[in-house]
Design an enzyme around this catalytic site. Sequence first.
Site, PDB file in Angstrom:
ATOM      1  N   GLY A   1      -4.179  -4.489  -4.270  1.00  0.00           N
ATOM      2  CA  GLY A   1      -5.143  -3.460  -4.657  1.00  0.00           C
ATOM      3  C   GLY A   1      -4.354  -2.237  -5.089  1.00  0.00           C
ATOM      4  O   GLY A   1      -3.820  -1.516  -4.266  1.00  0.00           O
ATOM      5  N   HIS A   2      -4.226  -2.044  -6.383  1.00  0.00           N
ATOM      6  CA  HIS A   2      -3.444  -0.921  -6.900  1.00  0.00           C
ATOM      7  C   HIS A   2      -4.401   0.163  -7.392  1.00  0.00           C
ATOM      8  O   HIS A   2      -5.121  -0.026  -8.366  1.00  0.00           O
ATOM      9  CB  HIS A   2      -2.515  -1.396  -8.020  1.00  0.00           C
TER      10      HIS A   2
ATOM     11  N   LYS B   1       2.805  10.243  -0.737  1.00  0.00           N
ATOM     12  CA  LYS B   1       1.882  10.741   0.286  1.00  0.00           C
ATOM     13  C   LYS B   1       2.482  11.598   1.411  1.00  0.00           C
ATOM     14  O   LYS B   1       1.937  11.601   2.522  1.00  0.00           O
ATOM     15  CB  LYS B   1       1.080   9.577   0.877  1.00  0.00           C
TER      16      LYS B   1
ATOM     17  N   GLN C   1       2.134  -6.110  -3.113  1.00  0.00           N
ATOM     18  CA  GLN C   1       2.444  -6.122  -1.674  1.00  0.00           C
ATOM     19  C   GLN C   1       3.753  -5.351  -1.420  1.00  0.00           C
ATOM     20  O   GLN C   1       3.989  -4.370  -2.091  1.00  0.00           O
ATOM     21  CB  GLN C   1       2.507  -7.544  -1.117  1.00  0.00           C
TER      22      GLN C   1
ATOM     23  N   ASN D   1      -5.063 -10.446  -4.209  1.00  0.00           N
ATOM     24  CA  ASN D   1      -4.959  -9.846  -2.868  1.00  0.00           C
ATOM     25  C   ASN D   1      -4.475  -8.402  -2.976  1.00  0.00           C
ATOM     26  O   ASN D   1      -4.684  -7.600  -2.079  1.00  0.00           O
ATOM     27  CB  ASN D   1      -4.004 -10.659  -1.976  1.00  0.00           C
TER      28      ASN D   1
ATOM     29  N   THR E   1      -8.663  -3.836  -1.356  1.00  0.00           N
ATOM     30  CA  THR E   1      -9.202  -5.158  -1.664  1.00  0.00           C
ATOM     31  C   THR E   1     -10.247  -5.576  -0.648  1.00  0.00           C
ATOM     32  O   THR E   1     -11.302  -6.097  -0.993  1.00  0.00           O
ATOM     33  CB  THR E   1      -8.058  -6.199  -1.696  1.00  0.00           C
TER      34      THR E   1
ATOM     35  N   LYS F   1       2.081   2.063  -5.185  1.00  0.00           N
ATOM     36  CA  LYS F   1       2.738   1.530  -6.394  1.00  0.00           C
ATOM     37  C   LYS F   1       1.891   1.760  -7.635  1.00  0.00           C
ATOM     38  O   LYS F   1       2.414   2.050  -8.699  1.00  0.00           O
ATOM     39  CB  LYS F   1       2.989   0.014  -6.244  1.00  0.00           C
ATOM     40  N   GLY F   2       0.564   1.618  -7.480  1.00  0.00           N
ATOM     41  CA  GLY F   2      -0.332   1.748  -8.630  1.00  0.00           C
ATOM     42  C   GLY F   2      -0.158   3.094  -9.306  1.00  0.00           C
ATOM     43  O   GLY F   2      -0.015   3.181 -10.524  1.00  0.00           O
TER      44      GLY F   2
ATOM     45  N   ASP G   1       0.812  -1.227   0.000  1.00  0.00           N
ATOM     46  CA  ASP G   1       0.000   0.000   0.000  1.00  0.00           C
ATOM     47  C   ASP G   1       0.842   1.273   0.000  1.00  0.00           C
ATOM     48  O   ASP G   1       0.447   2.287   0.585  1.00  0.00           O
ATOM     49  CB  ASP G   1      -0.979   0.016   1.195  1.00  0.00           C
TER      50      ASP G   1
HETATM   51  P1  IMP Z   1      -2.591 -12.831   1.843  1.00  0.00           P
HETATM   52  O1  IMP Z   1      -1.654 -12.229   0.862  1.00  0.00           O
HETATM   53  O2  IMP Z   1      -4.029 -12.676   1.481  1.00  0.00           O
HETATM   54  O3  IMP Z   1      -2.206 -14.255   2.141  1.00  0.00           O
HETATM   55  O4  IMP Z   1      -2.406 -12.053   3.233  1.00  0.00           O
HETATM   56  C1  IMP Z   1      -1.200 -12.133   3.983  1.00  0.00           C
HETATM   57  C2  IMP Z   1      -0.845 -10.773   4.589  1.00  0.00           C
HETATM   58  O5  IMP Z   1      -0.485  -9.888   3.537  1.00  0.00           O
HETATM   59  C3  IMP Z   1      -1.982 -10.109   5.348  1.00  0.00           C
HETATM   60  O6  IMP Z   1      -1.434  -9.351   6.402  1.00  0.00           O
HETATM   61  C4  IMP Z   1      -2.573  -9.160   4.318  1.00  0.00           C
HETATM   62  O7  IMP Z   1      -3.233  -8.062   4.914  1.00  0.00           O
HETATM   63  C5  IMP Z   1      -1.302  -8.726   3.620  1.00  0.00           C
HETATM   64  N1  IMP Z   1      -1.536  -8.257   2.249  1.00  0.00           N
HETATM   65  C6  IMP Z   1      -1.823  -8.999   1.165  1.00  0.00           C
HETATM   66  N2  IMP Z   1      -1.947  -8.221   0.078  1.00  0.00           N
HETATM   67  C7  IMP Z   1      -1.727  -6.964   0.488  1.00  0.00           C
HETATM   68  C8  IMP Z   1      -1.679  -5.698  -0.201  1.00  0.00           C
HETATM   69  O8  IMP Z   1      -1.863  -5.582  -1.407  1.00  0.00           O
HETATM   70  N3  IMP Z   1      -1.407  -4.622   0.581  1.00  0.00           N
HETATM   71  C9  IMP Z   1      -1.156  -4.714   1.907  1.00  0.00           C
HETATM   72  N4  IMP Z   1      -1.176  -5.859   2.577  1.00  0.00           N
HETATM   73  C10 IMP Z   1      -1.467  -6.979   1.872  1.00  0.00           C
END
Ligand code: IMP
Length: 442
Positions: free
Chosen positions: A40-41, A330, A223, A38, A299, A16-17, A13
């Site tokens: 969200g960009h 930011k 991520q 998972n 997401t 990057k997007g 977060d």
């Molecule tokens: P998972 O990727 O759904 O397995 O989640 C594992 C961990 O990564 C959790 O703490 C999620 O909140 C975090 N996470 C997964 N994708 C993102 C993202 O795009 N941004 C921030 N945290 C993420």
Amino acid sequence: MTNVVVLGTQWGDEGKGKIVDLITPSFDVVARYQGGHNAGHTVYVKGRKTVLHLIPSGVLHEGTLCVIGNGVVLSPKAFLAEAESLKKLGVSVGRNIVLSKNAHLILPYHPLLEGLSEDRRGSHKIGTTKQGIGPAYEDKIGRRGIRVADLLDLDVLKDKIRENLAEKNPLLEQGGIAPLDPDAIFEEFKGYALLLAPHIADVPLLLDDLIKEGKSILFEGAQGVLLDIDHGTYPYVTASNPTAGGVCTGLGVGPNKIQAVLGITKAYTTRVGSGPFPTELVEDQGKTIQERGDEFGATTGRSRRCGWFDAVPVAYACRINGIETVALTKPDILDVFQEIRICTSYKYKGTLLRSFPVESEVLAKVEPQYRSVRGWGRPLAKVSDFAKLPSAFKDYLKIIEDLIGARAGIVSTGVEREDTILLPERLKGIVDLAKVRAAQSR
Ligand code: IMP
């Protein structure tokens, strides 16, 4: 030809997007190398917000080839839904999107198994996005995964779904979930096969051809470094490698084809999900950052935990990824603070640590050491010239740069493409500034 990795240096977060969208005009290809839906960009163009989960953020630029590599775990349902919503916005999603035949698929049992696993963990839950990402990677490593290429041979697909369900159904039943019907899943995926087939390719071969033609590739990470399965704050991590090495394994590209790594760094720290967070602000200041920064998951909608900038993990991220240049995002969110704190180091059991401790048990007990700086007292938004930035902000930036061992080549002061300060000298060999500037003013 310049091929650049863009990755998040914190817990995801970082923005990057926006940065990928901004610099895409400098590249011919944008390729995702890990993660799944998972991510969200969020990208804003002329006031319109678009959230991308799986499709590379370069898709908003006509003519850019978007690649999803073998390191990604792909939910066909999520992919098709995202493609559909982009089409409604007038974005072209046809042959410009390519899927690796070696990417693993997310099947309907993956999110269900993840729910059971998270419940079993009780107070130690990871706080995942519940999209089935972890279980899909587990199957990949367990050598029982179903891959995109399997969609092209329906007999193979049918067998693999049956074999997997023979193993998964008893686990689901133990958890009180009704067993899934292999025929129904096969029918669903047969439908996806038809729709996905035109996108499927041998990605390493394609990228090699493009590199030989002199094309430039932006490797897009999802991520962030601290969520890396190997280098992050295990076990509170995602199941893939957002770190730069993930590009080579996740796309089949040699390390000598990568010219630079651009780190995306937010001017404060956020984290979603569980796990230690040394600079977390649980009271008013954290709320202020959360609200001003709209720190709610793109997401899952979950509120993100917020805290002061922590230089210790970012310095670590720069070191293990070879990052010499960052995009700072930011800082405008901090406009309202009279005093801003920066975590410079950690003390653990009375001793200053030399580096970021990835052991969650240690990280939970460190004492962050802060340096206070004065706030800049006026809005940074819409400042497009570095020289016109307040001197207190420049001091803040210099302190951060010295602590992390990298320099800012981009300072983002708002959500739109034009809310960005580019520092030409520092972006040499990373982006073609003329192309970026031209797109910025379109
Ligand atoms: P998972 O990727 O759904 O397995 O989640 C594992 C961990 O990564 C959790 O703490 C999620 O909140 C975090 N996470 C997964 N994708 C993102 C993202 O795009 N941004 C921030 N945290 C993420």
